[in-house]
Enzyme design. Structure first.
Site, PDB file in Angstrom:
ATOM      1  N   THR A   1      19.092  18.647 -44.719  1.00 35.39           N
ATOM      2  CA  THR A   1      17.931  19.432 -44.294  1.00 35.39           C
ATOM      3  C   THR A   1      17.887  20.713 -45.122  1.00 35.39           C
ATOM      4  OG1 THR A   1      19.113  20.796 -42.697  1.00 35.39           O
ATOM      5  CG2 THR A   1      18.287  18.679 -41.892  1.00 35.39           C
TER       6      THR A   1
ATOM      7  N   HIS B   1       0.831  -1.221   0.000  1.00 35.89           N
ATOM      8  CA  HIS B   1       0.000   0.000   0.000  1.00 35.89           C
ATOM      9  C   HIS B   1       0.858   1.260   0.000  1.00 35.89           C
ATOM     10  CE1 HIS B   1      -3.220  -2.725   0.797  1.00 35.89           C
ATOM     11  NE2 HIS B   1      -2.781  -3.047   1.991  1.00 35.89           N
TER      12      HIS B   1
ATOM     13  N   ASP C   1      -5.856  -7.646  10.807  1.00 34.75           N
ATOM     14  CA  ASP C   1      -5.240  -6.520  11.514  1.00 34.75           C
ATOM     15  C   ASP C   1      -5.836  -6.360  12.915  1.00 34.75           C
ATOM     16  OD1 ASP C   1      -3.885  -6.187   9.192  1.00 34.75           O
ATOM     17  OD2 ASP C   1      -4.575  -4.157   8.751  1.00 34.75           O
TER      18      ASP C   1
ATOM     19  N   HIS D   1      -6.887  -4.514  -1.659  1.00 32.24           N
ATOM     20  CA  HIS D   1      -6.133  -5.760  -1.802  1.00 32.24           C
ATOM     21  C   HIS D   1      -6.626  -6.488  -3.045  1.00 32.24           C
ATOM     22  CE1 HIS D   1      -6.505  -4.849   2.535  1.00 32.24           C
ATOM     23  NE2 HIS D   1      -5.205  -5.059   2.501  1.00 32.24           N
TER      24      HIS D   1
ATOM     25  N   GLY E   1      12.816  19.851 -47.799  1.00 26.19           N
ATOM     26  CA  GLY E   1      13.022  21.170 -47.195  1.00 26.19           C
ATOM     27  C   GLY E   1      14.048  21.971 -47.976  1.00 26.19           C
TER      28      GLY E   1
ATOM     29  N   ASP F   1      16.292  16.256 -50.383  1.00 30.46           N
ATOM     30  CA  ASP F   1      15.500  16.608 -49.197  1.00 30.46           C
ATOM     31  C   ASP F   1      14.436  17.650 -49.553  1.00 30.46           C
ATOM     32  OD1 ASP F   1      15.055  16.754 -46.235  1.00 30.46           O
ATOM     33  OD2 ASP F   1      15.555  18.851 -46.657  1.00 30.46           O
TER      34      ASP F   1
END
Length: 570
Positions: A493, A58, A113, A220, A557, A555
């Protein structure tokens, strides 16, 4: 069996505690037991000591809540198993011998518990210790709780905090028991999960279909009250709050308009923090619409169920005294650093900053310069629209095939802008204005790269328009693109074309250079460089992730940049 990052299945509870203690100088392990104690035990002399605990799995509960202003110690069991009577008794003896003025055990309502803490309490009393026990049952899941009663879940963390603040202020054991019992009665929690969890070394505790969620399950992996189709976060939260406050549910919390609550939005372990934030916002909105005031909101992982992808909501009705106890300082590492103030969706937004005043010369110009600029821009736009399909085709080899669309979007945006106002003739203003248009409309990384180039170039042309200024502008633009884009010449590029052109534009710095001849040479260099990218390995941009030895195409671009420069020259 689901994968787990553990060293050994049998040692995982001990290893987790050892890790917590190793990283936190305020914590100590009790020799021979799975018990964590505050390292300043002498500080509790004359005060009430608080002990809690339960199964592991927990985390950060419960050891994360040990510290000044919260718990004195915790006793941990194995994963989802109650701690042993011997360890609980050892923890009680340790705090009793440190001089505690009474000891309170805070226990979640589970049979194991209750039995183990209860047995240890009886033995400690026989040894003369002043020990009491408070059992927390905050689960709102079951409309008709059975003999076992309501389960103790995430609300227990708020009880740790309230009890811890009271003990720190010097309250007596009787006063703490009375106040904590009242607070626990005015509290409710409900869980919701999208997935089961699995104990290390075991299969998941249950199965949920792809489109199912479970309401009211325990920490649980025990079953809840109902399964339903997965709902959007706001509807799921509404369903949870309705169930928690429904008067026909015997374990409901009475919430009347005008009441004040502390809200805990608890991650059951495997929900993303993004989803948790969405749930938290929905919970605040939903409570506000019911007229509830959210005095404090805690959002995070407070009591989990291993890796369960779920959330629980806890509401505790509070008055000013309880809010003060929630706000009190603590050194416990798992308690959040929350500012003192209410949660609300109605927070005023910071007003958007005003744009700086436009300089006088930014006003659109008229005259021969403006007409010439408009002609050049129109040529650039029609060129980009003409090569749209070609650029898309080139981009399909290595990118997402949208380079042409992106440049066409830019061309349409520039045309729209020119229709709305004549472009400024002054170079610096022109390039700045174009940068704004492209950043807003073009999209993709190209839009930002062109924006960077034009913005930096504009700065070099501020108050100058001589030939060398254009060479400086080209260099400044390329430098900005490289600084933020990360590419260099030779990386296949748009920079390959630009750098080749810049190299040729250096001649503008020589006295008596003919600008048109220099520009013509620059365009030829750019076109040759664009063609040369056909034989390069991609070193930057999206194409660099494609593991092909050669992309065989130039390329897109670089081709686009060369075409733009050619249009400007013509």
């Amino acid at each position: 069996v689901p994968k787990k990052l553990v060293t050994t299945v049998s040692g995982c509870a001990d290893d987790a505690l050892a890790g917590l203690v190793a990283c936190n100088p305020g914590l100590r392990l009790l020799q021979g037991h799975r018990v964590v104690l505050r390292d300043d035990l002498p500080a509790i002399r004359g005060r009430v000591a608080l002990l809690s605990g339960g199964g592991s799995g927990h985390e950060p509960a419960h050891a994360g809540y040990v510290g000044k202003g919260m718990l004195t110690g915790v006793v941990a069991g194995a994963v989802f198993a109650s701690p042993s009577v011997g360890s609980v008794l050892a923890a009680i003896r340790a705090v009793a011998q440190a001089g505690a003025a009474g000891i309170l055990l805070i226990v979640k309502n589970y049979t194991g518990d209750r039995l183990n803490f209860g047995m240890a309490l009886e033995r400690a009393r026989a040894e003369g210790a002043d020990v009491r026990m408070v059992v927390v049952g905050d689960d709102c899941a079951f409309a008709t709780p059975g003999k076992a009663g309501r389960r103790g879940i995430c609300g227990t963390v708020l009880i740790h905090k309230v009890a811890g603040a009271l003990a720190e202020s010097g309250a007596s054991l009787d006063e703490i028991v009375e106040k904590v019992t009242a607070a626990a009665k005015a509290m409710g929690t409900l869980g919701l999960s999208l997935s089961p969890c699995s104990i290390p070394g075991s299969k998941p505790s249950f199965q949920l279909a792809e489109d199912e969620m479970e309401l009211g399950l325990g920490i649980h992996g025990e079953a809840g009250v109902r399964r339903m189709k997965v709902l959007p976060a706001d509807k799921a939260v509404e369903t949870m709050l309705e169930h928690m406050t429904d008067p026909s549910n015997a374990s409901h919390l009475s919430l009347t308009p005008g009441s004040s609550v502390v809200l805990v939005v608890n991650n059951l372990g495997g929900l993303s923090c993004l989803e948790l934030g969405i749930v938290a916002g929905a919970a605040v909105r939903c409570l506000e619409s019911r007229g509830t005031r959210i005095a404090r909101a805690l959002v995070g992982s407070f009591m989990t169920a291993l890796e369960m992808a779920g959330v629980s909501l806890t509401l505790m009705l509070v008055d000013e005294e309880l809010v003060g106890l929630i706000d009190a300082k603590t050194t416990a590492v798992a308690w959040p650093n929350i500012p003192a103030g209410p949660a609300t969706t109605r927070r005023e937004e910071v007003p958007a900053p005003k744009e700086g005043p436009r300089k006088a010369q930014d006003v659109a110009g008229t005259g021969p310069g403006t007409a010439r600029v408009a002609r050049v821009l129109e040529r650039v736009c029609s060129t980009l629209l003409d090569i749209q399909d070609k650029l898309n085709e080139l981009d399909r080899g290595a990118g997402d095939g949208d380079c042409g669309h992106t440049h066409a979007r830019a061309a349409q945006a520039i045309r729209e802008w020119m229709r709305s106002r004549p472009p400024p003739a002054a170079p610096a203003q022109l390039l700045s204005a174009l940068a704004d248009v492209l950043l807003e409309q073009m999209g993709g990384s190209s839009g930002v790269l062109y924006g960077l180039f034009l913005t930096a170039a504009a700065r070099s042309l501020q108050g100058r328009s001589d030939s060398p200024a254009w060479a400086d502008a080209m260099d400044a633009g390329i430098e900005a693109m490289q600084r933020y884009g990360g590419a260099a010449p030779g990386d296949r590029t748009m920079l390959d074309s630009l750098c080749a052109a810049a190299q040729a534009l250096q001649s503008l710095r020589s006295p008596g250079a003919n600008p048109l001849q220099v520009l013509a040479a620059a365009v030829q260099s750019a076109e040759a460089a664009a063609e040369a990218t056909r034989h390069m390995e991609a070193g930057a941009g999206r194409a660099s992730y494609i593991r092909s030895s050669r992309l065989e195409q130039p390329d897109p671009g670089a081709v686009a940049v060369a075409a733009v420069l050619r249009a400007v020259l013509e």
